[in-house]
Design an enzyme around this catalytic site. Structure first.
Site, PDB file in Angstrom:
ATOM      1  N   ARG A  15       0.880  -1.191   0.000  1.00 23.88           N
ATOM      2  CA  ARG A  15       0.000   0.000   0.000  1.00 23.88           C
ATOM      3  C   ARG A  15       0.892   1.208   0.000  1.00 23.88           C
ATOM      4  O   ARG A  15       1.600   1.487   0.968  1.00 23.88           O
ATOM      5  CB  ARG A  15      -0.883   0.005   1.249  1.00 23.88           C
ATOM      6  N   GLY A  16       0.963   1.917  -1.132  1.00 19.83           N
ATOM      7  CA  GLY A  16       1.920   2.997  -1.316  1.00 19.83           C
ATOM      8  C   GLY A  16       1.856   4.064  -0.250  1.00 19.83           C
ATOM      9  O   GLY A  16       2.888   4.512   0.263  1.00 19.83           O
ATOM     10  N   GLU A  17       0.654   4.451   0.117  1.00 14.31           N
ATOM     11  CA  GLU A  17       0.498   5.536   1.098  1.00 14.31           C
ATOM     12  C   GLU A  17       1.054   5.133   2.462  1.00 14.31           C
ATOM     13  O   GLU A  17       1.505   5.979   3.228  1.00 14.31           O
ATOM     14  CB  GLU A  17      -0.979   5.929   1.223  1.00 14.31           C
ATOM     15  N   ASP A  18       1.007   3.841   2.758  1.00 14.47           N
ATOM     16  CA  ASP A  18       1.478   3.367   4.063  1.00 14.47           C
ATOM     17  C   ASP A  18       3.007   3.271   4.131  1.00 14.47           C
ATOM     18  O   ASP A  18       3.628   3.713   5.123  1.00 14.47           O
ATOM     19  CB  ASP A  18       0.909   1.972   4.347  1.00 14.47           C
ATOM     20  N   THR A  19       3.644   2.672   3.105  1.00 18.68           N
ATOM     21  CA  THR A  19       5.035   2.242   3.286  1.00 18.68           C
ATOM     22  C   THR A  19       5.995   2.591   2.154  1.00 18.68           C
ATOM     23  O   THR A  19       7.177   2.250   2.233  1.00 18.68           O
ATOM     24  CB  THR A  19       5.087   0.710   3.460  1.00 18.68           C
ATOM     25  N   ARG A  20       5.516   3.243   1.084  1.00 16.16           N
ATOM     26  CA  ARG A  20       6.414   3.483  -0.055  1.00 16.16           C
ATOM     27  C   ARG A  20       7.668   4.240   0.361  1.00 16.16           C
ATOM     28  O   ARG A  20       8.786   3.884  -0.032  1.00 16.16           O
ATOM     29  CB  ARG A  20       5.694   4.265  -1.154  1.00 16.16           C
ATOM     30  N   GLY A  48      -6.195   4.494  -9.597  1.00 17.77           N
ATOM     31  CA  GLY A  48      -7.314   3.723 -10.114  1.00 17.77           C
ATOM     32  C   GLY A  48      -7.498   2.461  -9.304  1.00 17.77           C
ATOM     33  O   GLY A  48      -6.831   2.223  -8.302  1.00 17.77           O
ATOM     34  N   GLU A  82      -4.593  -6.705  -7.050  1.00 18.86           N
ATOM     35  CA  GLU A  82      -3.226  -7.146  -7.337  1.00 18.86           C
ATOM     36  C   GLU A  82      -2.934  -8.453  -6.608  1.00 18.86           C
ATOM     37  O   GLU A  82      -2.368  -9.398  -7.182  1.00 18.86           O
ATOM     38  CB  GLU A  82      -2.239  -6.070  -6.904  1.00 18.86           C
TER      39      GLU A  82
END
Length: 852
Positions: A15-20, A48, A82
């Site tokens: 989850r990009g917002e959490d851990t990118r 999307g 995904e």
């Protein structure tokens, strides 16, 4: 983010917002630093709800899927889609792995849809229309399914730092996939045992050390194939792997920097690193790889600087690392302090035939029995060299027996180009002197005793050959073999021999008289008969004891060879002897020379070795050898020269170390100067039956004296006790020898068997002398009575004896006039029934006159 055509080791789902920009970003960097090729999507791809075609391609090109299940993972329909696609793609695929990472979440919340995962699914249910409820069930099943995989769990209030947690994940990755294995074109024939041996040397399980293992051997013998097989079998145990092939060629064409760039790109994974000079490269390698567990293969190394640029010291790499080095030059491994080494040997006959058959007929095709003989001929020609077997098999694939025979005939005249060029690489790496010595051995001295080769080459070049021969051994061009008769013999692979001969042949393909070395009977015959010799010829070696047709020549053909240094003729096929011998000669060896005289104009001032056995030379005919200008002669062999009646004044031969005139049946006198040669080490007068006396020997360097079967010799030479370095004295078969006296102090071996005139008192006096160093003593015990000093005790059919209360190395001779039906001799030392050292000889009868 564009998806490339090649595959990925790892696909990161998160989850990009959490851990990118935190945990997942750091995990990605460490994976890349460890050389693990990792896919991470960019922020555009996650916009999307549906996954894109590019992302599907990335999933399908990946091997391991790390699913970072963070607090808000399930709130993203994109992440759930995904995950669903990953699970569907990997279902039933044993070569794909899923590794869940529970990052600050409880695995049970994921499995049972509790906490933030339960809330996220409830929100999705509110948003989804009734006809999309099936998708919600798929997502729930996906979360439950991924939670059942074994993974890693991180809690912020735990006792583990996040960096250590990332390291733990990364270290578990290599064990979950097979790294890209190196392609091997052939079925690996005969490699099972070598692979096990090298793996044992590598000791992969020991992670507290760094081992370097060297694989060395002849060009084309299979060093690279072995290294590939080992690499493929152990790569999964390392964080980063690199197989640097063709190190010699790459460094020559592109420089050491190119090798360093390849290593860094394979192990560090940072494509931006660009080494511009080798010193910079070594510094980067040390900094970037110091903590990595690396598997590195350096294939075909030929210069020490290549090793220095890549791994000058084992501490450049992290503990548990392994380095494999393949080379033709064993000395490189010694120089680089590589203590664990393995020498690759040629294939045995069984494996050679298997490899050839596979290359010539394919893996499955049954071989026509009519090919049996021609296959064996090809195997014999290749002499176990895998390169040659592959080349021959490939070239003759699908060919008839007649075509096989034609091709092999051609190979025997001139080697295949690819084989020649591969093997010639080792020759090209030699300096000029080493090249010359290699060609001498390949063309003329294969299967010679090492000592004899060293003597000949020492005479030819005027210096010791020990170092140069050592270099040729280290570079796998020759090897030293201990023969069955306990002599070191010069050996080299048949195809290496062919390469050496081809190099000389190419000096003048059509005119052998313009080559540096001649060894072929036909070439020598042509040059001598047609007087085609030139100043290019340095060595002629006709190394046959006999050969069919006689060489008809006028004896004058050597006149043009003003640079001939070594002339060896071991053939009895010459119509006449030489009328001219070049003054440049340093080695002259001519067996059965038909001359009675050396050429009167021959000035052997440079001659160091002269061997003329089985020849017709008279004492007067050898006069040129005893001229005062002959100051370099170290070896003079005149064995079995029946026309020789005397050994003349040799006082001018001040450097002479070996003198032999054994079995000269008509020799009756020896000049006193023989006994004054200060450097003489070996003197052999065996079998000179007419010799009645020997001059006094004041030979301070003499080590070996043989007078056996001089049947008319009555006494050992006077003053022999002054030969303080004499260790071996043989007087067997001296029928008139009556006493032994004046024995040198350092004698180690003495033999006086078959001397019937010797008395027991003479033997007793001899044995009671101070012979502390004597190891081998051979004497006849008189038949009349065994003397008391021998401390002998008879017990029935056995003889038990002691010698000075200890047992020396004594051979007992049994010599009897009687003939019995059979003989049994049992020898026991330190018999359990006796405390003393003893020898027991049980004689049951004999049908022979003597036994030793």
């Amino acid at each position: 983010m564009a998806v490339r055509s090649s595959s990925y080791d790892v696909f990161l789902s998160f989850r990009g917002e959490d851990t990118r920009h935190g945990f997942t970003g750091n995990l990605y960097n460490v994976l890349r630093e460890r050389g693990i090729d990792t896919f991470i999507d960019d922020e555009e791809l996650q916009k999307g709800h549906e996954i894109t075609k590019a992302l599907e391609e990335a999933i399908e090109k990946s091997k391991i899927f790390i699913i970072v299940l963070s607090e808000n993972y399930a709130s993203s329909s994109f992440c759930l889609n995904e995950l669903t696609h990953i699970l569907n793609f990997t279902k039933g695929k044993s070569d794909r792995s899923i590794l869940p990472v529970f990052y600050k979440v409880d695995p049970s919340d994921v499995r049972y849809h509790r906490g933030s995962f339960g809330e996220a699914l409830a929100n999705h249910e509110k948003k989804l229309k009734s006809n999309y409820m099936e998708k919600l069930q798929i997502w729930k099943m996906a979360l439950q399914q991924v939670s059942n995989f074994s993974g890693h769990h991180f809690q912020p209030d735990g006792d583990k730092y996040e960096y250590d947690f990332i390291k733990e994940i990364v270290e578990s990755v290599p064990s979950k996939f097979n790294r890209n294995l190196l392609y091997v074109s052939d079925v690996l024939v005969g490699l099972k045992s070598p692979v096990l041996a090298v793996k044992s040397l590598l000791d992969v399980g020991a992670d507290d050390v760094v081992h370097m293992v060297g694989i060395h051997g002849l060009g084309g013998v299979g060093k690279t194939t072995l290294a590939v097989a080992v690499y493929n079998s152990i790569a999964c145990h390392f964080e980063a792997c690199c197989f640097l092939e063709n190190v010699r060629e790459t460094s020559n064409k592109k420089g050491l920097e190119s090798l360093q760039n390849i290593l860094l790109s394979k192990t560090v994974g940072d494509m931006k690193i660009e080494v511009t000079n080798s010193r910079e490269g070594t510094d980067i390698i040390k900094r970037k790889l110091k903590e990595k567990k690396v598997l590195l293969v350096l294939d075909d190394v030929n210069e020490h600087e290549q090793l220095q640029a890549i791994i000058d010291s084992p501490d450049w790499f992290g503990r548990g690392s392994r380095v494999i080095i393949t080379t033709r030059d064993e000395q490189l491994l010694v120089l680089h302090n590589v203590k664990r080494t393995y020498k690759v040997r040629e294939l045995n006959e069984k494996h050679a035939l298997q490899l050839l058959t596979q290359k010539a007929f394919g893996l499955e095709k049954k071989v026509d029995p009519s090919y049996h003989d021609i296959l064996n001929r090809a195997v014999t020609y290749a002499s176990g060299l895998p390169l040659a077997l592959k080349v021959i098999g490939s070239n003759l694939f699908g060919k008839s027996i007649e075509e096989w025979e034609s091709v092999l005939d051609g190979y025997e005249r001139s080697p295949d180009k690819s084989i020649y060029m591969t093997l010639k690489v080792s020759y090209d790496a030699l300096n000029e002197d080493e090249k010359s010595i290699f060609l001498d051995i390949a063309c003329c001295f294969k299967d010679y005793e090492l000592a004899k080769v060293q003597d000949i080459l020492y005479a030819h070049y005027g210096r010791s050959m020990k170092y140069d021969i050592g270099v040729l051994v280290e570079k796998s061009l020759i090897n030293i073999h201990r023969s069955w008769y306990d002599k070191e013999v010069m050996r080299l692979h048949d195809l290496i021999e062919d390469v050496g001969k081809e190099i000389v042949r190419r000096e003048s393909p059509k005119e052998p008289g313009k080559r540096s070395r001649l060894w072929s009977h036909e070439d020598i015959k042509e040059v001598l008969q047609e007087k085609k010799g030139t100043g290019k010829i340095e060595i002629i070696c006709m190394n046959f004891s006999s050969f069919g047709k006689e060489v008809e020549w006028d004896g004058d053909a050597l006149k043009k060879m003003e640079n001939l240094k070594t002339l060896i003729i071991k053939s009895a096929c010459f119509s006449k002897g030489p009328k001219h011998l070049p003054n440049s000669l340093r080695v002259l060896e001519w067996w059965r020379c038909p001359s009675q005289d050396l050429p009167h104009n021959f000035n052997p001032k440079q001659l160091a070795i002269c061997k003329l056995p089985h020849s017709n030379f008279t004492s007067l005919g050898l006069a040129p050898l005893f001229d005062k200008s002959v100051v370099n002669l170290t070896s003079l062999i005149l064995d079995e020269c029946d026309s020789l009646t005397e050994i003349p004044d040799v006082s001018c031969l001040s450097k002479l170390e070996k003198l032999s005139f054994k079995d000269c049946r008509n020799l009756f006198t020896i000049h006193p100067s023989v006994g004054l040669l200060e450097k003489l080490k070996i003197l052999d007068a065996k079998g000179c039956r007419k010799l009645e006396s020997f001059p006094p020997l004041k030979l301070t360097s003499l080590e070996w004296l043989k007078l056996s079967y001089c049947v008319n010799l009555e006494s050992i030479p006077e003053c022999i006790e002054e030969c303080r370095f004499l260790t071996t004295l043989i007087v067997d078969g001296c029928a008139r020898l009556q006493e032994i006296r004046g024995i040198p102090p350092n004698l180690k071996k003495f033999s006086a068997t078959g001397c019937p005139a010797l008395t027991s008192s003479s033997i007793s006096m001899f044995l009671n002398q101070e012979l502390h160093e004597a190891r081998d003593i051979y004497v006849n015990l008189p038949r009349v009575k065994i003397p008391k000093w021998f401390e002998c005790q008879s017990r029935g059919e056995s003889i038990v004896f002691w010698f000075r209360n200890k047992f020396p190395a004594i051979i007992v001779c049994i010599d009897t006039e009687f003939c019995f039906d059979e003989l049994a001799v049992n020898v026991f030392i330190n018999d359990e029934d006796e405390s003393n050292h003893r020898l027991v000889v049980n004689i049951c009868g004999t049908n022979t006159q003597s036994m030793y």
